[in-house]
Write a protein that holds these residues in place. Structure first.
Motif, PDB file in Angstrom:
ATOM      1  N   UNK A  12       0.829  -1.205   0.000  1.00  0.00           N
ATOM      2  CA  UNK A  12       0.000   0.000   0.000  1.00  0.00           C
ATOM      3  C   UNK A  12       0.863   1.254   0.000  1.00  0.00           C
ATOM      4  N   UNK A  13       1.942   1.253   0.778  1.00  0.00           N
ATOM      5  CA  UNK A  13       2.834   2.404   0.810  1.00  0.00           C
ATOM      6  C   UNK A  13       3.501   2.621  -0.543  1.00  0.00           C
ATOM      7  N   UNK A  14       3.866   1.528  -1.229  1.00  0.00           N
ATOM      8  CA  UNK A  14       4.498   1.657  -2.547  1.00  0.00           C
ATOM      9  C   UNK A  14       3.516   2.236  -3.560  1.00  0.00           C
ATOM     10  N   UNK A  15       2.257   1.786  -3.493  1.00  0.00           N
ATOM     11  CA  UNK A  15       1.248   2.314  -4.398  1.00  0.00           C
ATOM     12  C   UNK A  15       1.026   3.807  -4.159  1.00  0.00           C
ATOM     13  N   UNK A  19       1.669   6.741  -6.881  1.00  0.00           N
ATOM     14  CA  UNK A  19       0.543   7.581  -7.249  1.00  0.00           C
ATOM     15  C   UNK A  19       0.817   9.047  -7.017  1.00  0.00           C
ATOM     16  N   UNK A  20       1.474   9.361  -5.884  1.00  0.00           N
ATOM     17  CA  UNK A  20       1.820  10.767  -5.603  1.00  0.00           C
ATOM     18  C   UNK A  20       2.822  11.289  -6.623  1.00  0.00           C
ATOM     19  N   UNK A  21       3.734  10.413  -7.061  1.00  0.00           N
ATOM     20  CA  UNK A  21       4.741  10.833  -8.034  1.00  0.00           C
ATOM     21  C   UNK A  21       4.088  11.212  -9.371  1.00  0.00           C
ATOM     22  N   UNK A  22       3.163  10.386  -9.849  1.00  0.00           N
ATOM     23  CA  UNK A  22       2.516  10.675 -11.133  1.00  0.00           C
ATOM     24  C   UNK A  22       1.550  11.844 -11.020  1.00  0.00           C
TER      25      UNK A  22
END
Length: 346
Positions: A12-15, A19-22
Motif C-alpha cells: 500500500x505504501x508503494x502504491x 501515485x503521488x509521483x505521477x
C-alpha cells in the motif's frame, strides 16, 4: 498471519508513493482541472447509426479447403475441385414489382462492381440478363488463382530441399513461374531471422484475391446502387436483405436490348403486356425493332390512302369540269404524282 498479509502495508505504501509521483508530474500539465484532449471527434448521428448497422450485419463465410463431398471417382481420389461459394440470388415475380426482381442477403463483406463498370458491361458488352459469361470468367479466374497458389506452395517446398536444384529441368519451369514475385516483393518484405517470407506473403495475397471472388455479387440488369435495404422473413428468421426490383434504370436511360424485347413479343407476351401497362407514361420502346418498323410502314401507307381519298372528296366533279377555275390536266397530273410517290415508297 500469512506472508502476503505481512506485506500488505508495504504494498500500500508503494502504491501511494507511485501515485503521488505521477500526480505531481500531471500537476504541471493542469491536472485535475485539465480534461485533456478529446478521445474522438464528434460523429454525426446518421453516420454513427450507419456504422452500427454495418457492424451488425453477418459475415459471408467461406471455407478452405472446401467441404469434402466427392461426387466423382476423381474427386474421391484427389479431393474435390475448388468451387466458388457465391452469394445466392433469389429471383421472384409479383404483379406490383414485375418479373425481374431478386434479393440477396446483406453481408458486411460483399462486393459489387462500380456503377460505371456495371453500366459498361450491360450497355457496351450487351451482358444484361444472362450473366453466365461473367460467372464463367469468375470461376475460371478463381480456379486459376487456386492452381497458381499450389505452384507457389511447391516452389516454397523446393527451397527447403537443398539437394534439389530448382533451376534444373523440370523444376526450372516452377521457378520461372514464381521467382518473379520475389524480385518484386523482396525489396518490400523484410526477411525474418534470415528466412525469406516473400513466398508466404504472396500466397496470402493470392488467397485474399481468390476469396474476394466468393463475395462478388452481379446485379445485372440493375446497377449496384439500385439495391434497397430492407428486412424479410426467411426460414422463420428476420434477415437484412438487398432488394432489386421494378424497372432497371438502364432500361430507362438506354433502349432495352432488342433480343429481350423479341423474347417478350414471341414467347412471353404477359411480360410485354405488364411493361406496356405499368410504364405507359414513360417514353420506352417495348416492342421489337422489326415490329416497330412494320407498324411505321403500315401507318405511312394508310396516311397516303387517306390523303388520296380526302383529295378526291375535296375536288368535286363539277369543279374539275370548270376549266376557268382549275385546269383539269393540272389536277390529274398532281394526283398521278402522288400515286407514283406512293408506289415508289412501297
Amino acid at each position: 498471519m500469512s506472508l502476503d498479509e505481512k506485506f500488505i502495508s508495504v504494498r500500500t505504501a508503494f502504491y501511494d508513493i507511485v501515485g503521488s509521483f505521477f500526480r505531481g508530474i500531471a500537476g504541471f500539465f493542469g491536472y485535475p482541472t485539465n480534461p485533456g484532449m478529446p478521445t474522438m471527434s464528434e460523429i454525426p448521428s446518421d453516420q454513427y447509426a450507419r456504422s452500427r448497422f454495418l457492424d451488425s450485419l453477418p459475415t459471408h463465410s467461406t471455407y478452405w479447403p472446401p467441404v469434402q463431398r466427392p461426387e466423382t471417382w476423381f474427386e474421391m481420389i484427389f479431393g474435390p475441385t475448388p468451387k466458388v461459394e457465391t452469394v445466392p440470388r433469389y429471383i421472384y415475380e409479383s404483379k406490383e414489382e414485375g418479373f425481374y426482381n431478386f434479393y440477396i442477403e446483406n453481408y458486411k463483406n460483399i462486393y459489387f462492381f462500380p456503377d460505371w463498370l456495371s453500366e459498361f458491361i450491360q450497355v457496351r458488352l450487351h451482358i444484361c440478363l444472362d450473366i453466365t459469361v461473367l460467372e464463367t470468367i469468375r470461376e475460371v479466374f478463381f480456379v486459376g488463382l487456386m492452381v497458381y497458389s499450389q505452384i507457389v506452395i511447391l516452389r516454397i517446398a523446393l527451397s527447403w530441399f537443398i539437394y534439389i536444384n530448382p533451376y534444373t529441368f523440370p523444376w526450372c519451369y516452377i521457378a520461372a513461374a514464381v521467382d518473379w514475385t520475389e524480385d518484386i516483393l523482396q525489396g518490400i518484405v523484410p526477411a525474418i531471422l534470415g528466412v525469406n517470407i516473400t513466398g508466404s506473403v504472396f500466397l496470402g495475397i493470392l488467397g485474399v484475391l481468390a476469396d474476394s471472388l466468393n463475395h462478388l455479387v452481379f446485379t445485372m440488369p440493375f446497377l449496384p446502387s439500385e439495391g434497397e435495404e430492407t428486412k424479410l422473413l426467411i426460414n422463420e428468421q428476420m434477415k437484412n436483405v438487398l432488394v432489386f426490383h421494378y424497372l432497371p434504370i438502364l432500361w430507362y436511360r438506354y433502349p432495352i436490348p432488342n433480343d429481350i424485347r423479341e423474347f417478350w413479343y414471341n414467347e412471353r407476351p404477359d411480360i410485354l403486356e405488364y411493361m406496356e401497362k405499368a410504364y405507359q407514361n414513360l417514353d420506352i420502346q417495348f416492342l421489337p425493332d422489326d415490329i416497330v418498323t412494320q407498324l411505321n410502314q403500315v401507318s405511312i401507307s394508310n396516311s397516303f390512302v387517306d390523303f388520296d381519298s380526302n383529295l378526291n372528296k375535296m375536288v368535286s366533279t363539277e369543279l374539275l369540269s370548270k376549266n376557268d377555275f382549275i385546269p383539269t390536266d393540272l389536277v390529274l397530273t398532281k394526283l398521278h404524282s402522288f400515286t407514283s410517290l406512293e408506289n415508289f415508297l412501297f
